[in-house]
Design a protein around this motif. Structure first.
Motif, PDB file in Angstrom:
ATOM      1  N   UNK A 218       0.820  -1.208   0.000  1.00 57.02           N
ATOM      2  CA  UNK A 218       0.000   0.000   0.000  1.00 57.02           C
ATOM      3  C   UNK A 218       0.857   1.263   0.000  1.00 57.02           C
ATOM      4  N   UNK A 219       1.923   1.253   0.794  1.00 59.14           N
ATOM      5  CA  UNK A 219       2.763   2.449   0.890  1.00 59.14           C
ATOM      6  C   UNK A 219       3.419   2.750  -0.461  1.00 59.14           C
ATOM      7  N   UNK A 220       3.920   1.702  -1.120  1.00 61.37           N
ATOM      8  CA  UNK A 220       4.551   1.921  -2.423  1.00 61.37           C
ATOM      9  C   UNK A 220       3.520   2.331  -3.468  1.00 61.37           C
ATOM     10  N   UNK A 221       2.329   1.744  -3.393  1.00 56.94           N
ATOM     11  CA  UNK A 221       1.264   2.128  -4.333  1.00 56.94           C
ATOM     12  C   UNK A 221       0.936   3.616  -4.198  1.00 56.94           C
ATOM     13  N   UNK A 222       0.887   4.084  -2.965  1.00 58.16           N
ATOM     14  CA  UNK A 222       0.602   5.508  -2.752  1.00 58.16           C
ATOM     15  C   UNK A 222       1.709   6.382  -3.332  1.00 58.16           C
ATOM     16  N   UNK A 223       2.945   5.915  -3.210  1.00 57.85           N
ATOM     17  CA  UNK A 223       4.065   6.688  -3.784  1.00 57.85           C
ATOM     18  C   UNK A 223       3.961   6.736  -5.307  1.00 57.85           C
ATOM     19  N   UNK A 224       3.527   5.619  -5.899  1.00 51.96           N
ATOM     20  CA  UNK A 224       3.378   5.594  -7.359  1.00 51.96           C
ATOM     21  C   UNK A 224       2.279   6.564  -7.776  1.00 51.96           C
ATOM     22  N   UNK A 225       1.155   6.512  -7.090  1.00 47.43           N
ATOM     23  CA  UNK A 225       0.041   7.402  -7.450  1.00 47.43           C
ATOM     24  C   UNK A 225       0.447   8.866  -7.341  1.00 47.43           C
ATOM     25  N   UNK A 226       1.284   9.170  -6.359  1.00 46.29           N
ATOM     26  CA  UNK A 226       1.704  10.560  -6.140  1.00 46.29           C
ATOM     27  C   UNK A 226       2.537  11.103  -7.306  1.00 46.29           C
ATOM     28  N   UNK A 227       3.037  10.222  -8.162  1.00 41.24           N
ATOM     29  CA  UNK A 227       3.816  10.699  -9.315  1.00 41.24           C
ATOM     30  C   UNK A 227       2.942  11.537 -10.252  1.00 41.24           C
ATOM     31  N   UNK A 228       1.658  11.204 -10.331  1.00 39.37           N
ATOM     32  CA  UNK A 228       0.729  11.969 -11.171  1.00 39.37           C
ATOM     33  C   UNK A 228      -0.695  11.628 -10.721  1.00 39.37           C
TER      34      UNK A 228
END
Ligand SMILES: [Zn+2]
Length: 378
Positions: A218-228
């Motif tokens: 979940x934490x990494x998914x949130x970081x990916x989403x934050x890219x755009x």
């Protein structure tokens, strides 16, 4: 200077040893590159352990030992052979490790990735002859490489960034065949991993309108989403998440795509992932959608051919990329259209190559970029 330090594998499943060996002399059509950064990949340990050739009895895939591994070398040209025309000493380059025979039917017709002798310099491959001709992976100070394997790097593209071109290019070549671009929706299976994250960065650069991603952390998914945040949507799954045309993930993917399903998907799952996990995104494709895999799922996939036919689904494998694809990526990074700033470079000197290999398991998904810098050989 006539000798160099090379990290060599003398025996499978033993640490690499630092050996002093002669600096090679480039042949007429080759160049000598002083390695400034070499990317290392989680798969390297599996390759050295020879887990791939165990499935292909009779096929020897590893280079002869002692061997110098290292798949993604970048550096500066220090010497050129007398038939080399397009580069000169002082040029900064990424060395595409893809080697082909150059004379088979596929090579003659301009399809080097389909050469039956396709071999990675510094990794593994199908031709012992090619591995003997190019025995220098990037985990040493100087390597020889053929002129046609060189991606010239603009000054604004760092060696550390270019050392990630293996993953980037693998995703890029597959995404080109999928037609990822403006107006398209694109789904990445394993979105926060080394391959998956690069696929996202490329999809943003290539103009995909909506990028969907499946992952676990979940934490990494949130970081990916934050890219755009406006263009990327993520979905967390685990092994208990069901698969099929009407399961929650597929309904979610349809809800993000006006009910159609996604135009294309790319599988970026690592070896060891299940066939179930591989199948999941296929059901999220729209009618006529296309899927490609650059992942490593080894389980047999139970595909229903009737479902494939009636939904007009395309599924294809893709391996690596051409030197021309590498030039595209270098140009995109230099132009700023391909944003590689999310990568966190973790650089090790050559003397700590075994520590670097061990550290691969401790990473922020695909965000960490593992580099060995042989100029720090000590
Ligand atoms: Zn060939």
């Amino acid at each position: 200077m006539t000798t160099m330090i090379a990290a060599r594998v003398h025996k499978q499943n033993e640490p690499m040893r630092l050996d002093r060996i002669p600096i090679p002399t480039p042949r007429s059509t080759d160049v000598l590159v002083e390695v400034k950064a070499c990317g290392i990949v989680p798969n390297l340990a599996r390759v050295i352990a020879n887990t791939f050739s165990s499935q292909q009895s009779g096929t020897r895939l590893l280079p002869p030992l002692p061997a110098i591994f290292g798949l993604d070398p970048t550096g500066i040209i220090t010497r050129v052979g007398d038939q080399v025309r397009s580069v000169r000493p002082g040029n900064r380059v990424y060395v595409n490790p893809a080697r082909k025979c150059g004379s088979c039917r596929m090579c003659r017709s301009g399809h080097p990735l389909d050469c039956p002798s396709f071999t990675f310099q510094g990794y593994f491959g199908r031709s012992q002859e090619i591995m003997k001709a190019y025995p220098y992976g990037g985990l040493c100070q100087f390597i020889t490489a053929p002129e046609d394997a060189l991606v010239k790097l603009p000054d604004s593209v760092s060696y550390e960034t270019a050392a990630r071109f293996g993953y980037l290019g693998t995703a890029y070549a597959a995404m080109k065949t999928l037609g990822v671009g403006p107006g398209q929706t694109f789904l990445v299976n394993g979105i926060s991993g080394m391959l998956g994250l690069n696929a996202v960065m490329l999809a943003l650069a290539m103009g995909a309108t909506m990028i969907l991603g499946i992952g676990r952390n979940r934490m990494l998914l949130d970081r990916v989403k934050a890219l755009s945040p406006k263009r990327i949507e993520v979905y967390a799954v685990d092994e208990s998440t069901p698969i099929g045309p009407d399961d929650p993930f597929v309904l979610w993917a349809r809800s993000m795509t006006e009910g159609y399903g996604v135009d294309s998907s790319l599988d970026c799952l690592p070896p060891g992932a299940s066939s179930t996990a591989f199948m999941r995104p296929l059901f999220a494709l729209r009618r006529g959608g296309r899927a490609a895999t650059v992942g490593g799922v080894r389980e047999v996939v139970p595909l229903n051919a009737f479902w494939l036919m009636t939904n007009r689904i395309g599924l294809q494998g893709s391996v690596w990329f051409t030197t021309g694809d590498g030039e595209d990526m270098a140009a995109m990074v230099a132009a700023g259209t391909l944003d590689v700033s999310p990568l966190e470079h973790r650089v090790f000197p050559l003397t700590q190559v075994n520590d670097a290999m061990a550290a691969l398991n401790d990473r922020n998904g695909g965000f960490t970029n593992f580099i060995v810098d042989p100029t720090r050989a000590g």
